[in-house]
Each structure stands twice: as C-alpha cells, then as structure tokens.
Scaffold this motif. Sequence first.
Motif, mmCIF file in Angstrom:
data_model
loop_
_atom_site.group_PDB
_atom_site.id
_atom_site.type_symbol
_atom_site.label_atom_id
_atom_site.label_comp_id
_atom_site.label_asym_id
_atom_site.label_seq_id
_atom_site.Cartn_x
_atom_site.Cartn_y
_atom_site.Cartn_z
ATOM 1 N N ALA A 43 36.103 26.463 24.013
ATOM 2 C CA ALA A 43 36.740 27.658 23.438
ATOM 3 C C ALA A 43 35.222 28.067 22.911
ATOM 4 O O ALA A 43 36.042 29.616 23.177
ATOM 5 N N TYR A 44 34.845 28.127 21.743
ATOM 6 C CA TYR A 44 33.828 28.942 21.236
ATOM 7 C C TYR A 44 32.541 29.866 21.840
ATOM 8 O O TYR A 44 32.518 30.889 22.005
ATOM 9 N N SER A 45 31.877 28.439 23.220
ATOM 10 C CA SER A 45 31.342 28.452 23.881
ATOM 11 C C SER A 45 31.999 29.628 24.899
ATOM 12 O O SER A 45 31.029 31.029 25.721
ATOM 13 N N LEU A 46 33.660 30.156 24.880
ATOM 14 C CA LEU A 46 34.017 30.853 26.172
ATOM 15 C C LEU A 46 34.399 32.210 25.408
ATOM 16 O O LEU A 46 33.911 32.963 26.070
ATOM 17 N N LEU A 47 34.496 31.865 23.991
ATOM 18 C CA LEU A 47 34.283 33.463 23.790
ATOM 19 C C LEU A 47 34.215 33.945 23.444
ATOM 20 O O LEU A 47 33.520 35.634 22.999
ATOM 21 N N THR A 57 41.194 34.484 30.868
ATOM 22 C CA THR A 57 40.741 32.942 29.827
ATOM 23 C C THR A 57 41.148 32.759 28.457
ATOM 24 O O THR A 57 40.378 32.030 28.015
ATOM 25 N N ILE A 58 40.835 34.229 28.316
ATOM 26 C CA ILE A 58 40.850 34.411 26.054
ATOM 27 C C ILE A 58 41.853 33.920 26.570
ATOM 28 O O ILE A 58 41.893 32.844 25.175
ATOM 29 N N ILE A 62 43.197 30.517 24.185
ATOM 30 C CA ILE A 62 43.922 30.326 22.718
ATOM 31 C C ILE A 62 45.273 29.118 23.350
ATOM 32 O O ILE A 62 44.943 28.332 22.011
ATOM 33 N N LYS A 63 45.681 28.765 24.004
ATOM 34 C CA LYS A 63 46.166 27.705 24.551
ATOM 35 C C LYS A 63 45.514 25.888 24.167
ATOM 36 O O LYS A 63 45.636 25.675 23.533
ATOM 37 N N ALA A 85 39.989 35.985 18.635
ATOM 38 C CA ALA A 85 40.544 35.317 21.064
ATOM 39 C C ALA A 85 42.033 36.778 21.003
ATOM 40 O O ALA A 85 41.365 37.269 21.549
ATOM 41 N N TYR A 86 43.166 36.316 19.615
ATOM 42 C CA TYR A 86 43.860 37.412 19.513
ATOM 43 C C TYR A 86 43.016 38.989 19.391
ATOM 44 O O TYR A 86 44.088 39.690 19.924
#
Length: 526
Positions: A43-47, A57-58, A62-63, A85-86
């Motif tokens: 998730a961190y790599s995507l953000l 994607t964001i 979160i999910k 993310a939020y």
Amino acid sequence: MNKDKLLVTLDIILNSDDKNEINQKDLYYSDELKIYETLVNYAYSLLEVVETDDTYTIKKCIKILNSVEDMGKNNVIWNYNIGYAYYLLNKYEKTHQFFSKTLELIEKNNLDSDDIKDIKTEAETILDECKEQIEKEKLENSFLHDHLNKEKAQDYINHCLIPQAFQGEAIQIRGDSIYIFDKEITIKSSIAELSQNTVILYFSVQQDSWGHDIGDYFIGTGKDTNEALNIAVKTFIETLYDGVNNVINGQYIDEFTINFKNKDHIFNTYYSNILSIGDCPVIYDNALYYGLIKEELKKRIGNQNLVFVSLVMSKDVDGSIITDCRVNGKQSNDISNIIATELEQWDCKDFASQKMYILLEQDKNTLDPYPYYKSNGYLKFKSHIKTIIDKMYEYRHDVSKDNLKADLYNTIDDKVLVDLAINAIPEVCAKDAYSQIKYPEFVYIQDGDVKHKYYLSQLNDLDLLEKAIYEIFDENTFLDKTNKIFRFLISSSLRFKEYGDYLDKNVDISYQVEPLLFSMSENMIR
C-alpha cells in the motif's frame, strides 16, 4: 487475526494484477505478521507514486490497510500510511485522526530513527493544514445551514473563499482582513447586501505606501447564496485585484507628467481587466476608455502616491445610459459624460454593462513627502481630526475662532491641517447630512486676490478628511455628545441656510450648488 479469514478478505480487495505484484508465497504461505508487513509495504509503494486524482487506487489502499487494522492500529507506519491516503482524498478529519495517532505513537515509544523523523515532520506539517481545513469545513457547513446570516457568511468569505482564491500565495488571516505577504497588501471585505440569490460585497485593498485604501462594490447573482458569493469574489479578483496586481508587478502601459503647485510629477498608468455583462460590443477595450479620459484625469491628479479611477457604464435596450466615473472616490460628471457619449454608439439588443479600473502610481522620485501616508500616519491624522472637532465644540461660542486656533496650535504640530480642518469640517458634515444635494468635484482656494481651482481628488488633506470624519462619527467617538456635535458642525457650515432654503422649496438642486471657497494660502494645499 485469523489467517484464513484475512486471506478471504484480501481476495476480495486484490485483483490478479495485485497478486502478481505481491509475492504469492509471502501472501498465502506466511504467518499473519508477514502478510501484514507485505500488504502495508505494498500500500505504501502505491501511495508513493499514485496520482492525486486516482481515487480508485487510493481507496483500494485504504481497503488494504483497513483489512489489517487489528494488527496495525498501534503501529506508526500503518497509521501514517492510512492517514496519508485519506489526506490525498481531502478527508481532513480522518487524516487528523490517524496522523495524531502517528505522532502519539512516536512520542510514546521514543522512536527517533531518520525515517521516523521524516514521518514526524511531514505529519506535523499536514496536521497544521488539516486543522485549518477542518475549521474551514465547519465554517462552510455553518454558513450553508444558515446562508442568510451575515456574520457566518463573512467568516465563510474570509476563511474559505478568499484563501481559496489566493491558493499558493503566503497569506495570513488578520481578524476581518487578509494579508498577502509577497505583495504586502491587505484585503478586507464586508457584506453590503445578502439575499437568497444576490449578494453585494465591498472589497478594499491597502498597501501601506499608498497612503489610502482603494475599494468598490461587487455584485454576485446565482442559483443560491453560495454561488452568488463565489461570483462576487471572482469578480473582485478578475477586475480590481487584477489592476492592483499589475501595479505591484510594475506592468504599466503609459507614463505622463502633470504639474502640481509648480512641480512636475510623473505617473505610470495601469489597467484592470474589463468586466462585461450582457450585450457589450466586443471591440471596446481598456485602452480605448483610458484614451478618452486621459486628459481629464491629468487635471484631477496632485501629489498622490496612487490615484484610483473606477469606470462603471451601462446601456439598456431602450437606449437609456448610466455612467458612474470616480477619481479617488469623487464622482466626476465631466468624465462620466465623456463615457456616456461613447456609449451612445453601442448597438444593444439587450442590457449591456462594463466595469474597469485605472490605477495611476507616481514615480517615487517625484513624490513629495506627505505626513500622513501609511497606516500609522492615517491614525495620527484621524486623531488630529478628532481633537479638532472636540475643540471646535468646546469653543463653539468663540465667534472669532482666535482662542480655538491658539489652543489647537499648541496641541497639534500641524498648523496647515488645523486651519484647513476648521474651515472644511463643517462643510464635509453638511455634505454628508444633505446627501440629496449634488456637489461639484472641485473647490476654490482664495489666496489674497487670486482664486485657484482645485479638484477634490487632488487634495490629500481633504481626501483623508472625509474618510476620517465618516469613521469618527460612525464609531460614536463622542458617546452621548455625538449627535449634538454633529448638529453643531452642520449648523456651522457656510451653506447651512442655503441648504435649508433649497430643501424647503423642494427644488431639484442637482448640480446647482456652487463650489466651496476656502480663504487660505495656496501653500496650505498638499
């Protein structure tokens, strides 16, 4: 968390591409801790690379993070990632919640690695922004639920609409005004009218070196009050503020010289955009209007730092024309008539209106010092006027005014202002009291046997005098004596009886009043 239940949840969240990105062995054959670490890092790599408008994607990140909440809720990295993310979704309450927890965990566990320090710095910065945005959202919601409340609407303008209009600029909200640091200007707004579909806002702009503020009214109409407010603010930004911005950036389009009191003064000319409403001819531009009135403007300029010219013009389908042209707030019939003559050529099939501003800034090398420039200077000027009014009332039975002047000369270190104010204050008060009378835009100065003509817009002392008197009485400065003092000053006007005679006879006195004449040395003109 049960491993099998976690994997079922992840099958729902992750698509086949995600599973290929994540090591299958790590995901399906490791223990819960390894799965948790793998998913948080994914998730961190995507953000890190996600575009801010990629909400799909964001939300998926979160999910993913929510699926391991039981394991992550007391972990710095998990709280930071979901908070970020939020933040990308502009969910400031949620961001505030998770970033606050991030900082709490860092402090509680005494974490101080370089990575943690970076996280802490960013979390603190974003938290400050979140607090500001949360407050804005509260103000906006409060206004939307009570949109005809002037106080709530004013807070919404100051804390939401204007900062939004100046996004990217360093600004500071100071009470009921906003200061823009790079431009060193203060913007202040006030609501003149507020209804379901229409608002009228007054905007003023001040830079300390100008010596006075400049401002005007801006109308907004829309499907609701919120849209009307947004349109009024936008109109201000695209017209008056556009002209101010050109002055600050030095983008002048003309230079000319005037002679005032036997000295040359050089001025640079700046335009604003033109606001056009309705069936306006597209060929009309600001250069044309400026060219039409330039020579008349030059007559109305003295030793000011900045001269503010507003042009408002409209023509209806029946051919009726309205023009309102002002120089430093003083209405000019001559300039209005020039513009009206030009509007006669408009071929309007519907209502048409235009509005623009011209700003004239004097070259610093030709500007003579004036004692009441800048905000502190004006406060001193206003204090002097308050003292002079107080003394005029105290010495109201002194017909010769000798004792009055002697007292004021000892009290105020500006004899020029004292002499001018004693003569001018009653006339300004009478003008305010008899607002139905039309007044010339110039006065005569009788210096011995010679009579000189000066436009009000040329005279710094008279210009500030009207502003100061208005504020002094509007603020009820003299408490229970305020009304008595105001009536006394009106009755002291040289024209008091003349005004009464006009009004008693119900005579149409538009433009009938003769210019005021002050007996004083021309050297007293500043």
